[in-house]
Design a protein around this motif. Structure first.
Motif, PDB file in Angstrom:
ATOM      1  N   GLU A 167     -13.610 -69.006   7.994  1.00 21.43           N
ATOM      2  CA  GLU A 167     -14.274 -68.806   9.282  1.00 21.43           C
ATOM      3  C   GLU A 167     -15.752 -68.480   9.122  1.00 21.43           C
ATOM      4  O   GLU A 167     -16.519 -68.556  10.075  1.00 21.43           O
ATOM      5  N   GLN A 168     -16.151 -68.092   7.922  1.00 19.76           N
ATOM      6  CA  GLN A 168     -17.543 -67.755   7.673  1.00 19.76           C
ATOM      7  C   GLN A 168     -18.362 -69.032   7.537  1.00 19.76           C
ATOM      8  O   GLN A 168     -18.132 -69.852   6.650  1.00 19.76           O
ATOM      9  N   GLU A 169     -19.306 -69.233   8.420  1.00 19.59           N
ATOM     10  CA  GLU A 169     -20.068 -70.480   8.460  1.00 19.59           C
ATOM     11  C   GLU A 169     -20.968 -70.648   7.236  1.00 19.59           C
ATOM     12  O   GLU A 169     -21.146 -71.742   6.734  1.00 19.59           O
ATOM     13  N   ASP A 170     -21.557 -69.544   6.765  1.00 15.89           N
ATOM     14  CA  ASP A 170     -22.491 -69.638   5.641  1.00 15.89           C
ATOM     15  C   ASP A 170     -21.906 -68.881   4.456  1.00 15.89           C
ATOM     16  O   ASP A 170     -22.028 -67.663   4.348  1.00 15.89           O
ATOM     17  N   SER A 171     -21.231 -69.625   3.569  1.00 15.70           N
ATOM     18  CA  SER A 171     -20.633 -69.024   2.379  1.00 15.70           C
ATOM     19  C   SER A 171     -21.236 -69.695   1.156  1.00 15.70           C
ATOM     20  O   SER A 171     -20.726 -70.697   0.660  1.00 15.70           O
TER      21      SER A 171
END
Length: 433
Positions: A202-206
């Motif tokens: 769910e984390q857009e910027d990983s």
């Protein structure tokens, strides 16, 4: 305005359209309408809890005189469902990152890991031209184009057929060449690289996951080429019996991996510790030997064939295919069908890898490369209509049974179903006019 209720001549309409594509005038098309033949079919293929496919086909054949024959075919496939990844089942639920790197999916305990995002549409076009080039000698040449979401294929073929022995014997030689390009979503993975897992989809910027994922990519796309050679002999034995013998040679060079297939790396207890991408040899040479016999009886036609194939991946296979057309009347028939298939596993096939062992040069857990048997059992019913057209219905059951090719199963894997049976139903409606 008065509407006309005159029935539409579908054959004439399609013939005119096809001729327009070939550069033939409408007048020429109308003049030879009766020589156009069309075959159409709609087929459904459905595996239990796996892949579903719907295929539509329309084929046209036209004799322009003196055995100058054009044939063309349009095929459209729609595929959806779930495809086996190659990973093994586990006693607890498993979470996988999708091949594109976008999002995760979960597999229940004891279930075979299937990627349920399988979805594609395939368009295929074929065109073939055949004509005599000398007495008793015919030549044929054709093109094929096929396009999917992540797969593009171009192919060309040519063949010669020579009649002798008062046309009771035909010798043939065929060649074909195909160039395929694959551009999978997410790119081409590095062979035997560890599959990256995204713990926070769910984390857009990983950045950490993206770096790990990109480190497993080799390139955006790759290609392979295939050369096929076919030698054939067809012999009329008597007024009822016909036999055919073929030898085929096929060589493949290039990218042969399936970019969406994995192998599970398990410990001594059989518990999965990681996943790695498969790797297959980048060349393949295959030989096939084919025999077919057709026998005409007073009440129908018996058709039986046998094929043996072997390749340098050590996959040997045997196929027996039989059909028996039984005429119920002058205009109706039924045709039972039975097909049996058996193959040995590829020398690099293995259902999983053991933790701590040296990585092999080649490895794949794709069940299609493993040891298996399969059979098809079906029935076709056909009828000739009053206008001379033919309508037919086909219903078949298919079952594929993978087998253990001699691998020991550590720990919990002894209680898992590592070689699940694949079952499918095939239904088809065909119309010839």
């Amino acid at each position: 305005m008065q509407l006309s209720h005159k029935p539409i001549n579908i054959s004439a309409v399609l013939a005119t359209a096809t001729c327009a594509l070939l550069g033939v005038t409408a007048a020429q098309a109308e003049e030879n309408t009766e020589l156009w033949k069309f075959d159409t079919a709609l087929m459904y293929y459905g595996e239990t809890d796996r892949v579903t496919a719907v295929e539509g086909v329309i084929a046209a054949t036209k004799d322009f005189g003196d055995e100058h024959i054009f044939s063309g075919k349009l095929t459209i496939d729609g595929l959806t469902g779930a495809s086996a990844t190659g990973a093994v089942a586990q006693p607890t639920a498993q979470t996988f990152t999708r091949p594109s790197g976008n999002g995760n999916y979960e597999i229940a305990a004891g279930e075979t890991p299937l990627d349920d995002t399988f979805h594609d549409t395939r368009l295929q076009l074929n065109a073939q031209w055949t004509q005599p080039i000398a007495q008793d000698l015919r030549a044929s040449g054709g093109l094929q184009f096929s396009n999917e979401y992540d797969y593009l294929s171009f192919a060309l073929n040519g063949s010669l057929a020579y009649d002798l022995n008062q046309k009771n014997t035909t010798l043939s030689l065929g060649l074909s060449y195909a160039l395929d390009t694959i551009k999978p979503e997410g790119g081409i993975p590095l062979a035997l690289a560890t599959v990256a897992f995204n713990p926070n989809p769910e984390q857009e910027d990983s950045t950490e996951f993206e770096d790990n994922y990109n480190s497993t990519r080799a390139t955006d796309s790759d290609s392979k080429n295939t050369l096929d050679v076919m030698l054939g002999l067809t012999q009329v034995i008597n007024r009822r019996l016909l036999m055919q013998f073929n030898y085929g040679l096929s060589t493949v060079d290039g990218y042969t991996n399936d970019p969406f297939k994995y192998l599970s790396v398990v410990d001594e207890q059989g518990l999965t510790q990681s996943l790695v991408y498969e790797n297959r040899p980048d060349t393949r040479t295959r030989h096939s030997f084919y025999w077919q016999t057709k026998y005409a009886m007073d009440f129908g036609v018996a058709d039986i064939s046998y094929r043996f194939a072997t390749d340098d991946w050590k996959i040997d296979s045997h196929t027996i295919d039989s059909r028996l057309r039984i005429n119920l009347s002058d205009t109706t028939y039924i045709q039972p069908h039975f097909r049996y298939y058996q193959q040995a596993a590829a020398e690099f096939f293995q259902p999983f890898m053991q933790e701590g062992e040296t990585l092999p040069e080649f490895a794949s857990a794709d069940y299609r490369l493993g040891e298996m048997t399969a059979y098809t059992l079906g029935l076709k019913y056909g009828m000739e209509l009053d206008n001379g057209d033919e309508l037919s219905f086909r219903l078949e059951y298919y079952q594929q049974s993978p087998k253990n090719a001699g691998f020991d199963e550590p720990g919990v894997l002894q209680d898992m179903e590592l070689y699940p049976t694949v079952k499918a139903v095939i239904a088809q409606v065909s119309y010839r006019f």
